[in-house]
Motif scaffolding. Structure first.
Motif, PDB file in Angstrom:
ATOM      1  N   SER A  34       0.830  -1.214   0.000  1.00  0.00           N
ATOM      2  CA  SER A  34       0.000   0.000   0.000  1.00  0.00           C
ATOM      3  C   SER A  34       0.862   1.260   0.000  1.00  0.00           C
ATOM      4  CB  SER A  34      -0.966  -0.003   1.185  1.00  0.00           C
ATOM      5  OG  SER A  34      -0.285  -0.046   2.418  1.00  0.00           O
ATOM      6  N   PHE A  35       2.048   1.199   0.604  1.00  0.00           N
ATOM      7  CA  PHE A  35       2.965   2.342   0.598  1.00  0.00           C
ATOM      8  C   PHE A  35       3.372   2.703  -0.824  1.00  0.00           C
ATOM      9  CE2 PHE A  35       7.379   3.870   0.554  1.00  0.00           C
ATOM     10  CZ  PHE A  35       7.264   5.002   1.339  1.00  0.00           C
ATOM     11  N   TYR A  36       3.817   1.714  -1.591  1.00  0.00           N
ATOM     12  CA  TYR A  36       4.294   1.991  -2.948  1.00  0.00           C
ATOM     13  C   TYR A  36       3.161   2.243  -3.938  1.00  0.00           C
ATOM     14  CZ  TYR A  36       9.042   1.123  -1.529  1.00  0.00           C
ATOM     15  OH  TYR A  36      10.257   1.213  -0.910  1.00  0.00           O
ATOM     16  N   LYS A  37       1.992   1.694  -3.667  1.00  0.00           N
ATOM     17  CA  LYS A  37       0.840   1.959  -4.537  1.00  0.00           C
ATOM     18  C   LYS A  37       0.127   3.254  -4.150  1.00  0.00           C
ATOM     19  CE  LYS A  37      -0.056  -2.844  -5.645  1.00  0.00           C
ATOM     20  NZ  LYS A  37      -0.930  -3.997  -5.452  1.00  0.00           N
ATOM     21  N   LYS A  38       0.587   3.859  -3.064  1.00  0.00           N
ATOM     22  CA  LYS A  38       0.016   5.086  -2.509  1.00  0.00           C
ATOM     23  C   LYS A  38      -1.469   4.923  -2.194  1.00  0.00           C
ATOM     24  CE  LYS A  38       3.617   7.997  -4.253  1.00  0.00           C
ATOM     25  NZ  LYS A  38       4.033   9.271  -4.739  1.00  0.00           N
ATOM     26  N   ASP A  39      -1.788   3.741  -1.652  1.00  0.00           N
ATOM     27  CA  ASP A  39      -3.133   3.433  -1.167  1.00  0.00           C
ATOM     28  C   ASP A  39      -3.161   3.815   0.314  1.00  0.00           C
ATOM     29  OD1 ASP A  39      -5.535   2.396  -0.360  1.00  0.00           O
ATOM     30  OD2 ASP A  39      -5.113   0.333  -0.980  1.00  0.00           O
ATOM     31  N   ASN A  40      -3.342   5.100   0.565  1.00  0.00           N
ATOM     32  CA  ASN A  40      -3.199   5.618   1.925  1.00  0.00           C
ATOM     33  C   ASN A  40      -4.291   5.171   2.885  1.00  0.00           C
ATOM     34  OD1 ASN A  40      -0.838   6.786   1.138  1.00  0.00           O
ATOM     35  ND2 ASN A  40      -1.718   8.792   0.773  1.00  0.00           N
ATOM     36  N   SER A  41      -5.470   4.832   2.407  1.00  0.00           N
ATOM     37  CA  SER A  41      -6.510   4.347   3.318  1.00  0.00           C
ATOM     38  C   SER A  41      -6.114   2.974   3.876  1.00  0.00           C
ATOM     39  CB  SER A  41      -7.870   4.298   2.638  1.00  0.00           C
ATOM     40  OG  SER A  41      -7.866   3.403   1.559  1.00  0.00           O
ATOM     41  N   THR A  42      -5.570   2.106   3.037  1.00  0.00           N
ATOM     42  CA  THR A  42      -5.095   0.801   3.504  1.00  0.00           C
ATOM     43  C   THR A  42      -3.867   0.979   4.384  1.00  0.00           C
ATOM     44  OG1 THR A  42      -5.939  -0.269   1.518  1.00  0.00           O
ATOM     45  CG2 THR A  42      -4.267  -1.468   2.754  1.00  0.00           C
ATOM     46  N   LEU A  43      -2.984   1.870   4.006  1.00  0.00           N
ATOM     47  CA  LEU A  43      -1.778   2.142   4.783  1.00  0.00           C
ATOM     48  C   LEU A  43      -2.153   2.604   6.192  1.00  0.00           C
ATOM     49  CD1 LEU A  43       1.339   2.282   4.592  1.00  0.00           C
ATOM     50  CD2 LEU A  43       1.071   4.673   3.924  1.00  0.00           C
ATOM     51  N   LYS A  44      -3.105   3.506   6.293  1.00  0.00           N
ATOM     52  CA  LYS A  44      -3.523   4.039   7.587  1.00  0.00           C
ATOM     53  C   LYS A  44      -4.162   2.958   8.460  1.00  0.00           C
ATOM     54  CE  LYS A  44      -5.699   8.067   9.572  1.00  0.00           C
ATOM     55  NZ  LYS A  44      -6.279   9.366   9.273  1.00  0.00           N
ATOM     56  N   LYS A  45      -4.886   2.053   7.836  1.00  0.00           N
ATOM     57  CA  LYS A  45      -5.569   0.977   8.562  1.00  0.00           C
ATOM     58  C   LYS A  45      -4.579   0.026   9.227  1.00  0.00           C
ATOM     59  CE  LYS A  45      -8.818  -2.781   7.677  1.00  0.00           C
ATOM     60  NZ  LYS A  45      -9.580  -3.482   6.658  1.00  0.00           N
ATOM     61  N   HIS A  46      -3.389  -0.127   8.648  1.00  0.00           N
ATOM     62  CA  HIS A  46      -2.425  -1.115   9.135  1.00  0.00           C
ATOM     63  C   HIS A  46      -1.192  -0.493   9.795  1.00  0.00           C
ATOM     64  CE1 HIS A  46      -4.680  -4.399   7.409  1.00  0.00           C
ATOM     65  NE2 HIS A  46      -4.828  -3.668   6.325  1.00  0.00           N
ATOM     66  N   THR A  47      -1.292   0.772  10.179  1.00  0.00           N
ATOM     67  CA  THR A  47      -0.193   1.441  10.865  1.00  0.00           C
ATOM     68  C   THR A  47      -0.728   2.187  12.083  1.00  0.00           C
ATOM     69  OG1 THR A  47      -0.441   3.380   9.434  1.00  0.00           O
ATOM     70  CG2 THR A  47       1.233   1.778   8.798  1.00  0.00           C
ATOM     71  N   THR A  48       0.152   2.450  13.026  1.00  0.00           N
ATOM     72  CA  THR A  48      -0.214   3.314  14.145  1.00  0.00           C
ATOM     73  C   THR A  48      -0.218   4.747  13.627  1.00  0.00           C
ATOM     74  OG1 THR A  48       2.088   3.590  14.831  1.00  0.00           O
ATOM     75  CG2 THR A  48       0.864   1.762  15.835  1.00  0.00           C
ATOM     76  N   SER A  49      -0.715   5.677  14.417  1.00  0.00           N
ATOM     77  CA  SER A  49      -0.778   7.067  13.941  1.00  0.00           C
ATOM     78  C   SER A  49       0.618   7.634  13.678  1.00  0.00           C
ATOM     79  CB  SER A  49      -1.546   7.949  14.919  1.00  0.00           C
ATOM     80  OG  SER A  49      -0.933   7.943  16.183  1.00  0.00           O
ATOM     81  N   ASP A  50       1.589   7.348  14.561  1.00  0.00           N
ATOM     82  CA  ASP A  50       2.947   7.847  14.322  1.00  0.00           C
ATOM     83  C   ASP A  50       3.628   7.103  13.172  1.00  0.00           C
ATOM     84  OD1 ASP A  50       3.132   5.532  15.916  1.00  0.00           O
ATOM     85  OD2 ASP A  50       5.051   6.147  16.773  1.00  0.00           O
ATOM     86  N   GLY A  51       3.332   5.823  13.025  1.00  0.00           N
ATOM     87  CA  GLY A  51       3.872   5.056  11.900  1.00  0.00           C
ATOM     88  C   GLY A  51       3.345   5.574  10.571  1.00  0.00           C
ATOM     89  N   TYR A  52       2.069   5.897  10.540  1.00  0.00           N
ATOM     90  CA  TYR A  52       1.447   6.425   9.320  1.00  0.00           C
ATOM     91  C   TYR A  52       2.064   7.775   8.946  1.00  0.00           C
ATOM     92  CZ  TYR A  52      -2.135   8.247   6.169  1.00  0.00           C
ATOM     93  OH  TYR A  52      -2.794   8.779   5.094  1.00  0.00           O
ATOM     94  N   THR A  53       2.224   8.644   9.911  1.00  0.00           N
ATOM     95  CA  THR A  53       2.802   9.971   9.659  1.00  0.00           C
ATOM     96  C   THR A  53       4.206   9.856   9.083  1.00  0.00           C
ATOM     97  OG1 THR A  53       1.490  10.899  11.467  1.00  0.00           O
ATOM     98  CG2 THR A  53       3.387  12.184  10.734  1.00  0.00           C
ATOM     99  N   GLY A  54       5.022   8.993   9.665  1.00  0.00           N
ATOM    100  CA  GLY A  54       6.387   8.806   9.174  1.00  0.00           C
ATOM    101  C   GLY A  54       6.430   8.253   7.758  1.00  0.00           C
ATOM    102  N   LEU A  55       5.574   7.278   7.475  1.00  0.00           N
ATOM    103  CA  LEU A  55       5.562   6.680   6.134  1.00  0.00           C
ATOM    104  C   LEU A  55       5.051   7.671   5.086  1.00  0.00           C
ATOM    105  CD1 LEU A  55       4.355   3.069   6.970  1.00  0.00           C
ATOM    106  CD2 LEU A  55       6.604   3.754   6.126  1.00  0.00           C
TER     107      LEU A  55
END
Length: 120
Positions: A34-55
């Motif tokens: 999801s990171f490389y496909k820039k699918d941010n809704s999926t990325l956000k679902k599978h990361t913590t808030s600080d992890g999402y911000t960093g990625l």
């Protein structure tokens, strides 16, 4: 009345079946893809808030490319509600490492603390 009860039970079964308890390695693969496909809704679902911000900050520096991610798990370490996953993808020249924590029963990619070192 029987139809109503049957319908409610069927709905309950289907709603419970949708919730997946992914392993730490499955979660890591989803986050890389999801990171490389820039699918941010999926990325956000599978990361913590600080992890999402960093990625997201890193993701903005990555150019758009349309190729398969091909994620390969190289190593993993699991200790209770903390996991480390070392992975390789077709986008990276060197392996990456994710720190994952269990949040509300689900594995999520989190940010490493400044001096925190993983097992590899």
């Amino acid at each position: 009345m029987k139809t109503l009860i049957t319908s409610v039970l069927a709905l309950l079964i289907f709603s419970c079946a949708e919730k997946q308890n992914l392993t730490h390695t499955e979660t890591a693969k989803i986050v890389v893809e999801s990171f490389y496909k820039k699918d941010n809704s999926t990325l956000k679902k599978h990361t913590t808030s600080d992890g999402y911000t960093g990625l997201i900050m890193i993701q903005d520096m990555i150019p758009d490319e349309d190729k398969d991610t091909n994620v390969e798990i190289l190593d993993e370490a699991l200790e209770g509600d903390l996991a480390w996953v070392k992975y390789n993808s077709s986008y990276d020249k060197s392996p990456g490492v994710f720190k994952l924590i269990k949040e509300n029963g689900q594995w999520k990619v989190a940010s490493k603390k400044p001096r925190e070192r993983g097992p590899f």
